[in-house]
Design an enzyme around this catalytic site. Structure first.
Site, PDB file in Angstrom:
ATOM      1  N   GLU A 167       1.090  -1.224  -0.008  1.00 42.27           N
ATOM      2  CA  GLU A 167       0.058   0.124  -0.008  1.00 42.27           C
ATOM      3  C   GLU A 167       1.021   1.317  -0.104  1.00 42.27           C
ATOM      4  O   GLU A 167       1.409   1.656   1.068  1.00 42.27           O
ATOM      5  CB  GLU A 167      -0.931  -0.059   1.166  1.00 42.27           C
ATOM      6  CG  GLU A 167      -1.681  -1.112   1.401  1.00 42.27           C
ATOM      7  CD  GLU A 167      -3.106  -1.041   0.563  1.00 42.27           C
ATOM      8  OE1 GLU A 167      -3.391  -0.085  -0.007  1.00 42.27           O
ATOM      9  OE2 GLU A 167      -3.871  -2.174   0.410  1.00 42.27           O
ATOM     10  N   CYS A 210      -2.152   9.535   2.153  1.00 41.80           N
ATOM     11  CA  CYS A 210      -1.869   8.692   0.882  1.00 41.80           C
ATOM     12  C   CYS A 210      -2.911   9.133  -0.286  1.00 41.80           C
ATOM     13  O   CYS A 210      -2.441   9.349  -1.376  1.00 41.80           O
ATOM     14  CB  CYS A 210      -1.656   7.075   0.928  1.00 41.80           C
ATOM     15  SG  CYS A 210      -2.979   6.500   1.777  1.00 41.80           S
TER      16      CYS A 210
HETATM   17  P1  NAD Z   1       8.040   4.980   4.715  1.00 43.05           P
HETATM   18  O1  NAD Z   1       8.267   4.239   3.478  1.00 43.05           O
HETATM   19  O2  NAD Z   1       9.424   6.162   4.866  1.00 43.05           O
HETATM   20  O3  NAD Z   1       8.079   4.202   5.792  1.00 43.05           O
HETATM   21  C1  NAD Z   1       6.989   3.327   6.102  1.00 43.05           C
HETATM   22  C2  NAD Z   1       7.400   2.200   6.762  1.00 43.05           C
HETATM   23  O4  NAD Z   1       8.228   1.401   6.094  1.00 43.05           O
HETATM   24  C3  NAD Z   1       8.140   2.568   8.219  1.00 43.05           C
HETATM   25  O5  NAD Z   1       7.780   1.431   9.239  1.00 43.05           O
HETATM   26  C4  NAD Z   1       9.555   2.016   7.898  1.00 43.05           C
HETATM   27  O6  NAD Z   1      10.222   1.896   9.011  1.00 43.05           O
HETATM   28  C5  NAD Z   1       9.536   1.123   7.047  1.00 43.05           C
HETATM   29  N1  NAD Z   1      10.654   1.049   6.016  1.00 43.05           N
HETATM   30  C6  NAD Z   1      11.221   1.838   5.324  1.00 43.05           C
HETATM   31  N2  NAD Z   1      12.163   1.341   4.279  1.00 43.05           N
HETATM   32  C7  NAD Z   1      11.993  -0.062   4.452  1.00 43.05           C
HETATM   33  C8  NAD Z   1      12.860  -1.117   3.853  1.00 43.05           C
HETATM   34  N3  NAD Z   1      13.765  -0.700   3.058  1.00 43.05           N
HETATM   35  N4  NAD Z   1      12.394  -2.356   4.181  1.00 43.05           N
HETATM   36  C9  NAD Z   1      11.393  -2.395   5.106  1.00 43.05           C
HETATM   37  N5  NAD Z   1      10.813  -1.523   5.822  1.00 43.05           N
HETATM   38  C10 NAD Z   1      11.145  -0.241   5.458  1.00 43.05           C
HETATM   39  O7  NAD Z   1       6.955   5.919   4.555  1.00 43.05           O
HETATM   40  P2  NAD Z   1       6.308   7.221   5.645  1.00 43.05           P
HETATM   41  O8  NAD Z   1       7.030   8.396   5.523  1.00 43.05           O
HETATM   42  O9  NAD Z   1       6.196   6.515   6.905  1.00 43.05           O
HETATM   43  O10 NAD Z   1       4.821   7.145   5.156  1.00 43.05           O
HETATM   44  C11 NAD Z   1       4.444   8.144   4.071  1.00 43.05           C
HETATM   45  C12 NAD Z   1       4.142   7.138   2.697  1.00 43.05           C
HETATM   46  O11 NAD Z   1       3.438   6.274   3.117  1.00 43.05           O
HETATM   47  C13 NAD Z   1       3.806   8.069   1.673  1.00 43.05           C
HETATM   48  O12 NAD Z   1       4.208   7.668   0.411  1.00 43.05           O
HETATM   49  C14 NAD Z   1       2.157   7.548   1.639  1.00 43.05           C
HETATM   50  O13 NAD Z   1       1.419   7.795   0.487  1.00 43.05           O
HETATM   51  C15 NAD Z   1       2.120   6.245   1.909  1.00 43.05           C
HETATM   52  N6  NAD Z   1       0.766   5.785   2.527  1.00 43.05           N
HETATM   53  C16 NAD Z   1       0.151   4.856   1.690  1.00 43.05           C
HETATM   54  C17 NAD Z   1      -0.753   4.328   1.991  1.00 43.05           C
HETATM   55  C18 NAD Z   1      -1.798   3.408   1.385  1.00 43.05           C
HETATM   56  O14 NAD Z   1      -2.627   2.543   1.823  1.00 43.05           O
HETATM   57  N7  NAD Z   1      -1.423   3.382   0.004  1.00 43.05           N
HETATM   58  C19 NAD Z   1      -1.227   4.728   3.420  1.00 43.05           C
HETATM   59  C20 NAD Z   1      -0.656   5.469   4.017  1.00 43.05           C
HETATM   60  C21 NAD Z   1       0.739   5.990   3.774  1.00 43.05           C
END
Ligand code: NAD
Length: 512
Positions: free
Chosen positions: A265, A299
């Site tokens: 997601e 998002c």
């Molecule tokens: P992020 O990608 O920085 O982090 C999200 C999560 O992933 C965190 O828990 C982080 O620790 C983990 N993570 C980061 N890199 C990783 C890797 N290489 N392997 C495994 N885990 C890893 O995102 P963020 O800044 O917390 O959130 C914002 C983003 O999330 C935006 O792009 C937004 O659109 C998206 N988002 C999408 C949805 C959806 O349902 N489509 C919902 C909410 C947020």
């Protein structure tokens, strides 16, 4: 203002978080607190913590594995009863939990409470679902044979969540995963671990009261390194990850390399098409709430408005006037419309996107910038802004997680649909129109390519009853309502022969 100390104490959250939680009894390893959760509302430290190490991570996975061996034998409606009790406890804690979400993440109190309501709603949905994990029965081509399919749990579901919906996204996954018979290991965003611990305390109490193993719900406090451990871990058959496209590509590749399952997601770049037949007042409310709600950190936030040339100038004026009324400040104060960004690095990204937009030729009709002054002392408050752009600017195709809204003019409806689809992401989309042909065209096979397509509603604020998710760079996963539960189970096709012969399928003869 809220008394955060008394909220934390009512929710049983210590100011030193443990690296992991597997029930009411927490890990005992107290260390230094090398990381902090800082509120973007006022810059205060809410809690300190150490990130989990690999050894403790492995302990947690073993605890979860053991719990699965018990949980999978509990009938699904009985599992639903546990989720029902969890929802009851969420109802009792809604005010405290909602305020904590607002304070730790920076969204408005209304949105914080709304997020907890969403958790309650998905639990209610899951309770009903626990009696409806149906498989089909098929007619066998062979006489005196029966064929049907059934759904079994997978085992451990790893949940990696983003900062912007610090608790709701976990519950979308966990409530379904639990009634399906799975156990969960949750790695929340390292930016919002406090609300996660508060939720974990609630479910742990419920499990303990029912004499069930704590490992049905596990929490690990870690960053991307822990996320990588989960993605590569063959003991975790399904990883559900919410966050940036960059993260999703890494998780998808790692899980795919071991032929595990993933639900991704990821980011969106959501647009509203405003047609000549629009109700412009509805278009205005939908656009502004979509663009500035949660300070543009959903998002599904509205990032682009694609406006017909005949209403472009009139709508732009309305929008500029409305932006002048926006009040920016402490999100716990209900008179403010816009709260802070999550942290100072998000502010840097916002500022650099504005610069890039100007460099590409964008013209700001509502100026952005960082806010200074006593009430903005956390350094995370920015002005929502609006720019006139060309649809093919690179920055317009990029998701900046901040309140920057792009205006694009169109002539023909086909062109509007092309612009709407011509970005890497495919999460949410909307058309505001009273024209039936345009509405149906937008929803047709040659219309929006997104996972969510709305008519006369904005792009954000989905309900839990539908499947949530999007295509292309958004990752293709679906969570929450409809039949999203199937992703949390494995399908088994069963054929039973109750005759005294052994006929082969396709009429094949095999005589000895
Ligand atoms: P992020 O990608 O920085 O982090 C999200 C999560 O992933 C965190 O828990 C982080 O620790 C983990 N993570 C980061 N890199 C990783 C890797 N290489 N392997 C495994 N885990 C890893 O995102 P963020 O800044 O917390 O959130 C914002 C983003 O999330 C935006 O792009 C937004 O659109 C998206 N988002 C999408 C949805 C959806 O349902 N489509 C919902 C909410 C947020």
């Amino acid at each position: 203002s809220i008394n955060i100390q008394s909220i934390l104490s009512r929710l049983g959250v210590d100011q030193y978080l443990m690296p992991f939680y597997t029930g009411a009894k927490h890990s005992e390893t107290k260390k230094h607190g090398s990381a902090q959760s800082i509120s973007p509302v006022d810059g205060q430290t809410i809690a300190v913590f150490d990130l989990i190490d690999e050894e403790h991570y492995n302990d947690v996975v073993e605890i979860a594995k053991k719990a699965f061996e018990q949980w999978k034998f509990i009938p699904a409606p009985k599992r639903g009863e546990i989720v029902r009790q969890f929802a009851e406890r969420l109802r009792e804690s809604k005010d405290d939990l909602g305020a904590l979400v607002s304070y730790e993440m920076g969204k408005s109190l209304q949105e914080g409470l709304g997020e907890v309501q969403e958790m309650i709603d998905i639990c209610d949905f899951a309770v009903g679902l626990s009696r409806q994990l149906h498989g089909l029965t098929m007619h066998s081509e062979r006489p005196l044979h029966r064929m049907y399919e059934q759904w079994h749990p997978l085992g451990i579901v790893g949940i990696i969540s983003a900062f912007n919906f610090p608790v709701a996204v976990w519950s979308w996954n966990a409530a379904l995963a639990w009634v399906c018979g799975n156990v969960c290991i949750w790695k929340p965003s390292e930016k919002t671990p406090v609300t996660a611990v508060a939720c974990q305390n609630i479910i742990s109490e419920v499990l303990e009261k029912n004499g069930l193993p704590a490992g049905i719900s596990c929490l690990v406090i870690g960053d991307r390194n822990t996320g990588e451990l989960m993605s590569n871990d063959t003991r975790i058959p399904l990883v559900s990850a919410t966050g940036s496209t960059r993260m999703g590509k890494a998780v998808g590749a790692a899980v795919g390399a071991r032929l595990g399952k993933s639900i991704l997601e990821l980011g969106g770049n959501n647009a509203i098409i405003i047609t000549p037949d629009s109700d412009l007042n509805m278009a205005l409310i939908g656009s502004i709430f979509g663009a500035v709600g949660t300070a543009g950190q959903r998002c599904t936030s509205t990032r682009r408005l694609i406006i017909h040339e005949s209403v472009y100038e009139a709508f732009k004026e309305k929008l500029i006037n409305a932006y002048k009324q926006l009040k920016i400040g402490n999100p716990l104060d209900a008179s403010n419309h816009v709260g802070p960004l999550i942290d100072e690095s998000a502010v840097e990204m916002y500022l650099s996107s504005i610069e890039k937009c100007i460099a590409e030729g964008g013209k700001f009709v509502v100026d952005g910038g960082k806010l200074e002054g006593e009430q903005y002392s956390s350094g995370c408050y920015v002005k929502p802004c609006v720019a006139e752009v060309s649809a093919d600017f690179e920055i317009v195709k990029h998701e900046t997680f901040a309140p920057i809204l792009y205006l694009i003019k169109y002539r023909e409806f086909d062109e509007a649909i092309y612009i709407q689809n011509n970005v890497p992401q495919g999460l949410s989309s909307a058309v505001i129109t009273n024209n039936l042909r345009e509405a149906e065209r937008f929803l047709s096979v040659s219309g929006s390519d997104c996972g969510i397509a709305n008519v006369n509603i904005g792009t954000s604020g989905a309900e839990i009853g539908g499947a949530f998710g999007g295509e292309k760079d958004t990752g293709g996963g679906r969570e929450s309502g409809s039949d999203a539960w199937k992703a949390y189970m494995r399908r088994q096709t069963n054929t039973i022969n109750y005759s005294t012969e052994l006929p082969l399928a396709q009429g094949i003869k095999f005589d000895l």
